[in-house]
Design a protein around this motif. Structure first.
Motif, PDB file in Angstrom:
ATOM      1  N   ALA A  44       6.071  -8.256  -8.057  1.00  0.00           N
ATOM      2  CA  ALA A  44       6.444  -6.641  -8.390  1.00  0.00           C
ATOM      3  C   ALA A  44       5.527  -5.786  -7.512  1.00  0.00           C
ATOM      4  O   ALA A  44       4.127  -6.045  -7.586  1.00  0.00           O
ATOM      5  N   ARG A  45       6.017  -4.805  -7.118  1.00  0.00           N
ATOM      6  CA  ARG A  45       5.117  -3.840  -6.256  1.00  0.00           C
ATOM      7  C   ARG A  45       3.989  -3.628  -6.906  1.00  0.00           C
ATOM      8  O   ARG A  45       4.034  -2.801  -8.119  1.00  0.00           O
ATOM      9  N   VAL A 175      -2.783  -7.470  -4.880  1.00  0.00           N
ATOM     10  CA  VAL A 175      -1.941  -6.508  -5.042  1.00  0.00           C
ATOM     11  C   VAL A 175      -0.710  -6.955  -4.757  1.00  0.00           C
ATOM     12  O   VAL A 175      -0.361  -7.423  -3.489  1.00  0.00           O
ATOM     13  N   GLY A 176       0.593  -6.758  -5.451  1.00  0.00           N
ATOM     14  CA  GLY A 176       1.900  -7.225  -5.372  1.00  0.00           C
ATOM     15  C   GLY A 176       2.453  -6.310  -4.064  1.00  0.00           C
ATOM     16  O   GLY A 176       2.394  -5.017  -4.082  1.00  0.00           O
ATOM     17  N   VAL A 177       3.198  -7.009  -3.086  1.00  0.00           N
ATOM     18  CA  VAL A 177       3.800  -6.324  -1.940  1.00  0.00           C
ATOM     19  C   VAL A 177       5.086  -6.720  -2.087  1.00  0.00           C
ATOM     20  O   VAL A 177       5.596  -7.750  -2.294  1.00  0.00           O
ATOM     21  N   ASP A 178       6.056  -5.595  -1.995  1.00  0.00           N
ATOM     22  CA  ASP A 178       7.763  -6.094  -2.143  1.00  0.00           C
ATOM     23  C   ASP A 178       8.248  -6.360  -0.968  1.00  0.00           C
ATOM     24  O   ASP A 178       9.338  -6.534  -0.923  1.00  0.00           O
ATOM     25  N   ASP A 179       7.595  -6.512   0.262  1.00  0.00           N
ATOM     26  CA  ASP A 179       8.206  -6.813   1.386  1.00  0.00           C
ATOM     27  C   ASP A 179       7.404  -7.599   2.373  1.00  0.00           C
ATOM     28  O   ASP A 179       6.522  -7.024   2.750  1.00  0.00           O
ATOM     29  N   VAL A 180       7.737  -8.813   2.926  1.00  0.00           N
ATOM     30  CA  VAL A 180       6.877  -9.546   3.525  1.00  0.00           C
ATOM     31  C   VAL A 180       6.898  -8.750   5.000  1.00  0.00           C
ATOM     32  O   VAL A 180       5.447  -8.930   5.717  1.00  0.00           O
ATOM     33  N   ASN A 181       7.475  -7.965   5.280  1.00  0.00           N
ATOM     34  CA  ASN A 181       7.537  -7.243   6.837  1.00  0.00           C
ATOM     35  C   ASN A 181       6.480  -6.247   6.715  1.00  0.00           C
ATOM     36  O   ASN A 181       5.866  -5.644   7.444  1.00  0.00           O
ATOM     37  N   GLU A 298      -0.189   0.736  -2.166  1.00  0.00           N
ATOM     38  CA  GLU A 298       0.658   1.534  -2.493  1.00  0.00           C
ATOM     39  C   GLU A 298       0.846   2.601  -1.627  1.00  0.00           C
ATOM     40  O   GLU A 298       1.927   2.828  -1.134  1.00  0.00           O
ATOM     41  N   HIS A 299      -0.168   3.460  -1.294  1.00  0.00           N
ATOM     42  CA  HIS A 299      -0.236   4.490  -0.138  1.00  0.00           C
ATOM     43  C   HIS A 299       0.484   4.036   1.143  1.00  0.00           C
ATOM     44  O   HIS A 299       1.402   4.620   1.587  1.00  0.00           O
TER      45      HIS A 299
END
Length: 422
Positions: A44-45, A175-181, A298-299
């Motif tokens: 989760a982001r 921190v969660g990241v929603d896209d590997v790119n 997040e920013h």
């Protein structure tokens, strides 16, 4: 201090984020000539997970004690159904407490507070005190004991003197990241703020009884290990896969978990993990630094969503900034753009905080974020430690006593937030 092994049976709760279902590639498993792939799990982001490494010290002398096995045995399986975990580390003078997955920084920090309370049920009856800093002011490496695990013995065998000198304690913020790119663009942008994080957390001015002249001696010691230190300035995930493939094929590492960069991807958990910080000496400070990491990630993610490029620095400036923050802490002048503009890290931090305040509100970490100003105003732990040493005519036992008092009697996060009037 160092990573756990690859077994998932003892993974802490926050690391057990939902993983992408993927079938193993049989061709990759059987063909060594093809480059391996490294899946980046789904998480989760902007969720948060925290790890905090704690020293175990004798309540009378302040020296480190190799009693983590006793503490862990006394705790037994008491955390089995909890959101937090308590585990051992490379040295038997250390326990690590780990949060569950937090939708907010406060939720993750509450888990850490619960874990510490649990540890105290075992450590207090044993006369063991808890404290945290990037280094112990006077302990000697040759008095320490290695945890009896094959992976730790293997590490020491390979790294020898430097490995035996790893008397270091830190925090890790996931921190969660929603896209590997997004992963490497964000890591490269975070590297601009690596000295800021290092200066805020600086807490290792003493080493083996010596005043080092560095605010964060730990950061320079840790980078002596293979694969530790600054991240390579990779541009995308395929370059990371090529890096991992080459390191595995040449026997440097066994898998991606042995990459110990100051900022690294954690593929199995779908997170970016910031590991640049010294061990924080109080819970409010941990919360403040964790909130800065969450807000920055997040920013940057939003900037990428909107198609805007992220600011990065040439690697030679990143390296210089790390040294300046290690040497001078919050008094450092850092390079903030590719043109070589230099600013006091405190000034640049205050501008950054002001610019990201609304994001902190949206992430529900505004009160923790406000704690950054407290560190900027009152100084980091390294400053407090040197002031105590000066007042005690250089007696580093008093510095340890100060760290123990600060960790035990300092305000809880809830008390601290209440004092801010929010």
């Amino acid at each position: 201090m160092l990573d756990r092994g690859s077994s998932t049976t003892s993974d802490p709760p926050f690391l057990q984020m939902t993983r992408r279902a993927a079938k193993p590639d049989a061709a990759l498993a059987s063909c060594q000539t093809e480059r391996m792939t490294e899946a980046f799990a789904t998480s989760a982001r902007s969720t948060v997970g925290l790890e905090w490494e704690l020293m175990l010290a004798d309540g009378g002398t302040g020296d480190l004690v190799p009693r983590a096995p006793e503490v862990l045995e006394a705790l037994g399986d008491s955390s089995e159904l909890e959101r937090y975990t308590v585990t051992g580390e490379l040295l038997t003078n250390t326990v690590e407490v780990t949060s569950g997955v937090g939708d907010t920084v406060a939720a993750a920090v509450d888990d850490i507070a619960d874990a510490i309370a649990s540890v105290r049920t075992a450590s207090d009856p044993l006369g063991i005190e808890l404290l945290c800093a990037g280094s112990h002011p006077f302990a000697q490496w040759y008095d320490q004991q290695i945890t009896d695990k094959t992976r730790y013995h293997k590490l020491i065998e390979r790294t020898q003197w430097w490995g035996r000198n790893m008397m270091i304690w830190g925090i890790h913020v996931h921190v969660g990241v929603d896209d590997v790119n997004k992963v490497f663009p964000i890591i490269n942008a975070l590297a601009v703020y690596l000295p800021h994080l290092q200066a805020l957390s600086a807490s290792s001015p003493f080493w083996a009884g010596d005043r080092t002249g560095y605010a964060s001696n730990r950061s320079l010691v840790f980078q002596q290990l293979p694969t530790a230190g600054l991240p390579w300035p990779l541009q995308d995930w395929s370059e990371f896969e090529a890096y991992i493939d080459g390191m595995v094929r040449t026997g440097v590492i066994e898998d991606a978990s042995e990459v110990r960069w100051d900022i690294r991807p954690a593929p199995r958990w779908g997170t970016i993990e910031v590991r640049a910080c010294d061990g924080m000496s109080t819970l409010p400070e941990l919360a403040a630094v964790a909130s800065l990491v969450q807000v920055l990630v997040e920013h940057f993610s939003r900037e990428l969503d909107d198609g805007r490029p992220l600011t990065t620095l040439p690697p030679w400036f990143v390296r210089e900034n790390k040294w300046r923050a290690a040497r001078y802490g919050l008094d450092a002048r850092v390079i903030v753009d590719a043109e070589g503009t230099q600013r006091l890290v405190t000034e640049h931090l205050r501008e950054t905080i002001e610019g990201l305040r609304d994001t902190a509100v949206e992430l529900k970490c505004a009160r923790e974020f406000a704690g950054l100003e407290t560190i900027l105003t009152q100084g980091a732990s390294s400053t407090r430690q040197t002031l105590v040493a000066d007042a005690a005519d250089g007696d580093l036992r008093e510095v340890v006593a100060h760290l123990i008092r600060e960790f035990r009697a300092g305000p809880t996060l809830r008390d601290h937030l209440a004092s801010l009037g929010h």
